[in-house]
Write a protein that holds these residues in place. Structure first.
Motif, PDB file in Angstrom:
ATOM      1  N   MET A   1       0.843  -1.190   0.000  1.00  0.00           N
ATOM      2  CA  MET A   1       0.000   0.000   0.000  1.00  0.00           C
ATOM      3  C   MET A   1       0.881   1.243   0.000  1.00  0.00           C
ATOM      4  SD  MET A   1      -3.088  -1.016  -0.087  1.00  0.00           S
ATOM      5  CE  MET A   1      -4.315   0.062   0.480  1.00  0.00           C
ATOM      6  N   THR A   2       0.411   2.278  -0.620  1.00  0.00           N
ATOM      7  CA  THR A   2       1.165   3.519  -0.721  1.00  0.00           C
ATOM      8  C   THR A   2       0.763   4.522   0.330  1.00  0.00           C
ATOM      9  OG1 THR A   2      -0.407   4.475  -2.243  1.00  0.00           O
ATOM     10  CG2 THR A   2       1.424   3.220  -3.197  1.00  0.00           C
ATOM     11  N   GLY A   3      -0.256   4.219   1.118  1.00  0.00           N
ATOM     12  CA  GLY A   3      -0.679   5.151   2.137  1.00  0.00           C
ATOM     13  C   GLY A   3      -1.559   6.264   1.591  1.00  0.00           C
ATOM     14  N   LEU A   4      -2.170   6.044   0.430  1.00  0.00           N
ATOM     15  CA  LEU A   4      -3.044   7.031  -0.203  1.00  0.00           C
ATOM     16  C   LEU A   4      -4.377   7.052   0.540  1.00  0.00           C
ATOM     17  CD1 LEU A   4      -3.181   8.957  -2.668  1.00  0.00           C
ATOM     18  CD2 LEU A   4      -4.195   7.058  -3.940  1.00  0.00           C
ATOM     19  N   SER A   5      -4.762   8.210   1.055  1.00  0.00           N
ATOM     20  CA  SER A   5      -6.027   8.303   1.777  1.00  0.00           C
ATOM     21  C   SER A   5      -7.206   8.255   0.798  1.00  0.00           C
ATOM     22  CB  SER A   5      -6.084   9.612   2.568  1.00  0.00           C
ATOM     23  OG  SER A   5      -6.234  10.712   1.691  1.00  0.00           O
ATOM     24  N   ARG A   6      -8.353   7.953   1.336  1.00  0.00           N
ATOM     25  CA  ARG A   6      -9.569   7.896   0.518  1.00  0.00           C
ATOM     26  C   ARG A   6      -9.831   9.242  -0.148  1.00  0.00           C
ATOM     27  NH1 ARG A   6     -15.140   5.217   1.288  1.00  0.00           N
ATOM     28  NH2 ARG A   6     -16.516   6.754   0.353  1.00  0.00           N
ATOM     29  N   ARG A   7      -9.681  10.317   0.598  1.00  0.00           N
ATOM     30  CA  ARG A   7      -9.896  11.673   0.081  1.00  0.00           C
ATOM     31  C   ARG A   7      -8.929  11.973  -1.065  1.00  0.00           C
ATOM     32  NH1 ARG A   7     -12.303  16.247   2.520  1.00  0.00           N
ATOM     33  NH2 ARG A   7     -12.534  14.972   4.358  1.00  0.00           N
ATOM     34  N   ALA A   8      -7.669  11.628  -0.896  1.00  0.00           N
ATOM     35  CA  ALA A   8      -6.666  11.877  -1.939  1.00  0.00           C
ATOM     36  C   ALA A   8      -6.974  11.041  -3.178  1.00  0.00           C
ATOM     37  CB  ALA A   8      -5.271  11.573  -1.420  1.00  0.00           C
ATOM     38  N   PHE A   9      -7.398   9.784  -2.959  1.00  0.00           N
ATOM     39  CA  PHE A   9      -7.738   8.921  -4.088  1.00  0.00           C
ATOM     40  C   PHE A   9      -8.887   9.521  -4.902  1.00  0.00           C
ATOM     41  CE2 PHE A   9     -10.463   5.578  -5.825  1.00  0.00           C
ATOM     42  CZ  PHE A   9      -9.572   4.981  -6.720  1.00  0.00           C
ATOM     43  N   ILE A  10      -9.954   9.938  -4.239  1.00  0.00           N
ATOM     44  CA  ILE A  10     -11.108  10.525  -4.933  1.00  0.00           C
ATOM     45  C   ILE A  10     -10.702  11.804  -5.664  1.00  0.00           C
ATOM     46  CG2 ILE A  10     -13.347  11.638  -4.573  1.00  0.00           C
ATOM     47  CD1 ILE A  10     -13.841   9.524  -2.375  1.00  0.00           C
ATOM     48  N   ARG A  11      -9.900  12.645  -5.023  1.00  0.00           N
ATOM     49  CA  ARG A  11      -9.428  13.866  -5.674  1.00  0.00           C
ATOM     50  C   ARG A  11      -8.624  13.536  -6.923  1.00  0.00           C
ATOM     51  NH1 ARG A  11      -5.536  16.039  -2.232  1.00  0.00           N
ATOM     52  NH2 ARG A  11      -4.062  14.961  -3.552  1.00  0.00           N
ATOM     53  N   ASN A  12      -7.702  12.604  -6.827  1.00  0.00           N
ATOM     54  CA  ASN A  12      -6.849  12.243  -7.964  1.00  0.00           C
ATOM     55  C   ASN A  12      -7.659  11.637  -9.109  1.00  0.00           C
ATOM     56  OD1 ASN A  12      -4.687  13.145  -6.517  1.00  0.00           O
ATOM     57  ND2 ASN A  12      -3.949  11.110  -5.933  1.00  0.00           N
ATOM     58  N   VAL A  13      -8.607  10.769  -8.782  1.00  0.00           N
ATOM     59  CA  VAL A  13      -9.453  10.158  -9.819  1.00  0.00           C
ATOM     60  C   VAL A  13     -10.313  11.231 -10.486  1.00  0.00           C
ATOM     61  CG1 VAL A  13     -11.404   8.593 -10.181  1.00  0.00           C
ATOM     62  CG2 VAL A  13      -9.446   7.851  -8.823  1.00  0.00           C
ATOM     63  N   SER A  14     -10.833  12.165  -9.704  1.00  0.00           N
ATOM     64  CA  SER A  14     -11.662  13.237 -10.267  1.00  0.00           C
ATOM     65  C   SER A  14     -10.869  14.114 -11.224  1.00  0.00           C
ATOM     66  CB  SER A  14     -12.251  14.100  -9.159  1.00  0.00           C
ATOM     67  OG  SER A  14     -13.091  13.334  -8.336  1.00  0.00           O
TER      68      SER A  14
END
Length: 151
Positions: A1-14
């Motif tokens: 795991m890279t330690g990517l938070s849920r919030r960061a993941f959603i922001r990056n995907v968006s």
């Protein structure tokens, strides 16, 4: 795991999804309407076709997405032509500039505006077709248009 938070993941995907926009054009599709089913068909507008056997076909220029677009388009045309809406067929419009949304200038469906945007045009198309048919009946029968009615 890279330690990517849920919030960061959603922001990056968006951001990535918003940047990935694919556009295309169907070259050559806008120049000519598809051929009329029969040379004898009466086609007063791209939205309406009446065959010699009396079949009325409404061409639906918007996607049916549960808003009742098909029923609405058929009902407005049928009222103006004074025909039973259950006797009116429909087909979906092909890609063509004649079917562009008059407000958005694209062939697009959205904002629950299909009936509002096309209502006046549909009424005018139906009324013009009825008047043309009454005039043709008058010429063929010798009876004055004022004495004829649509049914």
């Amino acid at each position: 795991m890279t330690g990517l938070s849920r919030r960061a993941f959603i922001r990056n995907v968006s951001v990535t999804g918003g940047a990935f926009v694919l556009g295309f054009s169907l070259a050559g599709c806008e120049d000519k309407l598809p051929p009329v089913e029969s040379p004898e068909d009466f086609r007063p507008d791209a939205l309406l076709r009446i065959s010699p056997d009396g079949l009325v076909t409404v061409v639906i220029a918007k996607a049916e997405m549960g808003q009742g677009v098909v029923t609405g388009f058929i009902t407005v045309i049928a009222e103006e032509l004074e025909v039973d809406p259950t006797r009116v067929a429909f087909e979906m419009a092909p890609a063509h500039k004649a079917f562009r949304d008059p407000e958005m200038l694209l062939q697009i469906t959205g904002a629950s505006a299909s009936i509002r945007v096309y209502y006046q045009r549909l009424r005018e198309v139906g009324a013009a077709a009825r008047a043309t048919l009454l005039n043709a009946a008058s010429q063929a029968s010798g009876i004055a248009v004022a004495e004829l009615s649509a049914a």
